[in-house]
Write an enzyme that holds these catalytic residues in place. Structure first.
Site, PDB file in Angstrom:
ATOM      1  N   LYS A 175     -45.343  -8.334   2.035  1.00 23.50           N
ATOM      2  CA  LYS A 175     -45.432  -7.652   3.337  1.00 23.50           C
ATOM      3  C   LYS A 175     -44.037  -7.740   3.950  1.00 23.50           C
ATOM      4  O   LYS A 175     -43.664  -8.743   4.536  1.00 23.50           O
ATOM      5  CB  LYS A 175     -46.466  -8.357   4.225  1.00 23.50           C
ATOM      6  CG  LYS A 175     -47.176  -7.476   5.237  1.00 23.50           C
ATOM      7  CD  LYS A 175     -46.263  -6.769   6.230  1.00 23.50           C
ATOM      8  CE  LYS A 175     -45.794  -7.639   7.352  1.00 23.50           C
ATOM      9  NZ  LYS A 175     -44.731  -7.006   8.188  1.00 23.50           N
ATOM     10  N   GLU A 250     -39.460 -20.437   5.627  1.00 18.36           N
ATOM     11  CA  GLU A 250     -37.999 -20.399   5.796  1.00 18.36           C
ATOM     12  C   GLU A 250     -37.739 -19.831   7.181  1.00 18.36           C
ATOM     13  O   GLU A 250     -37.906 -18.618   7.395  1.00 18.36           O
ATOM     14  CB  GLU A 250     -37.361 -19.485   4.733  1.00 18.36           C
ATOM     15  CG  GLU A 250     -37.471 -19.999   3.318  1.00 18.36           C
ATOM     16  CD  GLU A 250     -36.604 -21.209   3.046  1.00 18.36           C
ATOM     17  OE1 GLU A 250     -35.763 -21.564   3.905  1.00 18.36           O
ATOM     18  OE2 GLU A 250     -36.785 -21.817   1.979  1.00 18.36           O
ATOM     19  N   CYS A 284     -29.983 -16.500   9.161  1.00 20.81           N
ATOM     20  CA  CYS A 284     -30.612 -17.778   9.526  1.00 20.81           C
ATOM     21  C   CYS A 284     -29.598 -18.910   9.490  1.00 20.81           C
ATOM     22  O   CYS A 284     -29.715 -19.870  10.226  1.00 20.81           O
ATOM     23  CB  CYS A 284     -31.762 -18.067   8.580  1.00 20.81           C
ATOM     24  SG  CYS A 284     -31.283 -17.989   6.853  1.00 20.81           S
TER      25      CYS A 284
END
Ligand code: NAD
Length: 493
Positions: A175, A250, A284
């Site tokens: 997804k 994550e 990130c």
């Protein structure tokens, strides 16, 4: 205008809702494709297909070596299509073609590496302490895997999640982010070309709190692997707990890039710029807090401003552009809002701090590379993830102080350390509470190297051999080699 379909059980199909939503180019502001809005019915069909592929049919019967070969074939196909896929990613997320091209050319390595591990999943014969027994362990696929990805590097995350899952023998439902679904839909066609049986790979697109939430709570899914914000990660963790799914997360970061006075300052400057302004800070691992020793702080910041000022903002497809647009309208608003928050908190803006204007920038979601000084570590701008090109500079005097400031955030994803003192470098690698420490470098990743966070940056590791464990379950097998009837059946053997 491209009109995409869902990919379920090896077939392209329209969504049950018969609804599509727009995907936009963040540089030009143009809608360039329509993405299917998957709903619970589509999720159910995909989970059933993945379950059948896992338990029956050709995938379940294949040897691990045959699976590994298919994975290497997929790696070859991604390599052949790398430039095309990179362009699609840039059109959808606005990151530089230089960056996405590099990612896509590297992407195949995950399929090669994990394809090589597929037939090295071994059990062990246990020299059991009961002479009449033989005992061994085997490792089996964890089951149907839901892989939810973020918008900043969609296909890299597909590789990080799906390569170990597929090597373990699992089947997957991907997804992708609603903002950047196109590249995953293009990629999955290559799995068919490579010869993966129906149902092994499925892609259901849609919105996070709708399609994503339905996927995470489906009882047929055994394992969720998620990349995204810590807020959504916490919601996923909670939803998955209801059916006791295995979960890897994550999540975000507020990584310190720590520069000591004895560092190679030229290298450190490049590392700090790369840490926060590469990918327009939408990564990130952004080194969003610069911790710099006070003895060199003023000079270092002055040189940093000079270097960042020369960054060229513009069309991410062009090779000489350094900073592309922010990917999504909500993220653009969020970044501008954090600039206001920092100013209101008393941080001093010494570079940027506005929407970028100029030729060719009017339609895009551009923010100037921005540097704040006079930042205190307890300010929101130093504690919260912005996910944009905004750097907070914090001074320190001693190594202990740097460690204290570095660790004093809820996140623990990564850190950079710049020093020529090897002993100090080693002490720092031990003391920093993060999943990755880079010394005299920053933003290095590899298919061989485990990656992931601690604290609110997540759970589990991707890449490297450690990643395989997230997709395997150990099974213990006992066989009695004796015909003797046990004396007392009411006690443990
Ligand atoms: P996001 O959390 O908004 O979305 C991530 C994915 O989860 C998307 O596919 C989204 O549709 C889905 N989703 C959202 N809410 C959901 C819910 N309640 N249930 C199920 N699915 C849901 O994140 P984003 O804005 O796409 O990405 C930015 C964030 O991702 C940043 O916080 C960044 O730090 C993080 N990130 C982490 C890593 C890492 O490896 N640690 C890498 C890249 C990005």
């Amino acid at each position: 205008m491209k009109h995409y379909q869902l990919f379920i059980d090896g077939q392209w199909c329209d969504p049950a809702s018969n609804e599509w939503f727009d995907t936009m180019n963040p540089y030009s502001g143009e809608v360039w494709a329509h993405i299917p809005r998957g709903n619970a019915q589509d999720i159910d069909r995909a989970v059933m297909a993945a379950g059948r592929a896992l338990r029956e049919g050709p995938w379940a019967k294949m040897t691990p070596s045959q699976r590994g070969k298919l994975m290497r074939r997929l790696g070859d196909l991604v390599a052949e299509n790398a430039d095309r896929l990179a362009e699609i990613e840039v059109r959808d997320n606005g990151k530089l073609l230089a960056e996405m091209g590099g990612q896509l050319r590297y992407h195949s390595e995950w399929w090669y590496y994990f394809g090589g591990l597929a037939d090295k999943i071994e059990g062990a014969v246990v020299p059991i302490d009961k002479p009449e027994m033989m005992a061994w362990t085997t490792q089996q696929p964890v089951g149907v895997v839901a892989a939810l990805t973020a918008w900043n590097s969609p296909l890299l995350f597909v590789a990080w999640k799906c390569a170990p899952a597929i090597a373990a023998g699992c089947t997957v439902i991907i997804k992708p982010s609603e903002f950047t679904s196109a590249s995953t839909l293009e990629f999955v066609e290559l799995t068919r070309e490579a010869g993966f049986p129906d149902g092994v790979f499925n892609v259901v697109t849609g919105f996070g709190t709708e399609t994503g939430a339905q996927l995470v709570s489906h009882p047929g899914v055994s394992k969720v692997t998620f990349t995204g914000s810590d807020a959504a990660g916490a919601a996923v963790y909670q939803a998955a707990a209801k059916t006791m799914k295995r979960v890897s997360l994550e999540l975000g970061g507020k990584s310190p890039n720590i520069v000591f006075e004895d560092a190679n300052l030229e290298a450190a400057l490049a590392g700090v710029v790369s840490g926060i302004f590469a990918a327009t800070g939408q990564t990130c691992i952004a080194g969003s807090r610069l911790l710099v020793q006070n003895s060199i702080r003023e000079e270092f910041v002055a040189r940093l401003i000079e270097m960042a000022r020369t960054a060229k903002i513009g069309d991410p497809m062009l090779p000489d552009v350094n900073i592309g647009p922010i990917t999504t309208p909500p993220q653009f608003e969020k970044v501008l809002n954090y600039i206001s928050i920092a100013k209101a908190e008393g941080a001093r803006c010494v570079l940027g701090g506005r929407r970028a204007a100029g030729e060719g920038l009017a339609e895009g979601l551009f923010v100037e590379p921005t540097i704040f000084v006079d930042v205190k570590n307890d300010m929101r701008i130093a504690q919260e993830e912005v996910f944009g090109p905004i750097l907070s500079v914090i001074g320190f005097d001693t190594e202990e102080e740097a460690i204290g400031i570095g660790n004093n955030v809820v996140y623990g994803l990564a850190a950079g350390v710049w020093t020529r003192d090897v002993a100090r470098a080693l002490r720092m690698t031990r003391a920093l509470e993060v999943g990755t420490v880079w010394v005299n470098t920053y933003r290095a990743v590899s298919y061989m190297m485990p990656f992931g966070g601690i604290k609110r940056s997540g759970l589990g590791r991707e890449s490297g051999q450690a990643a395989m464990q997230d997709f395997l379950e150990h099974k213990s097998v006992w066989i009695s080699t004796s015909d003797a009837i046990p004396g007392n059946p009411f006690v443990l053997r």
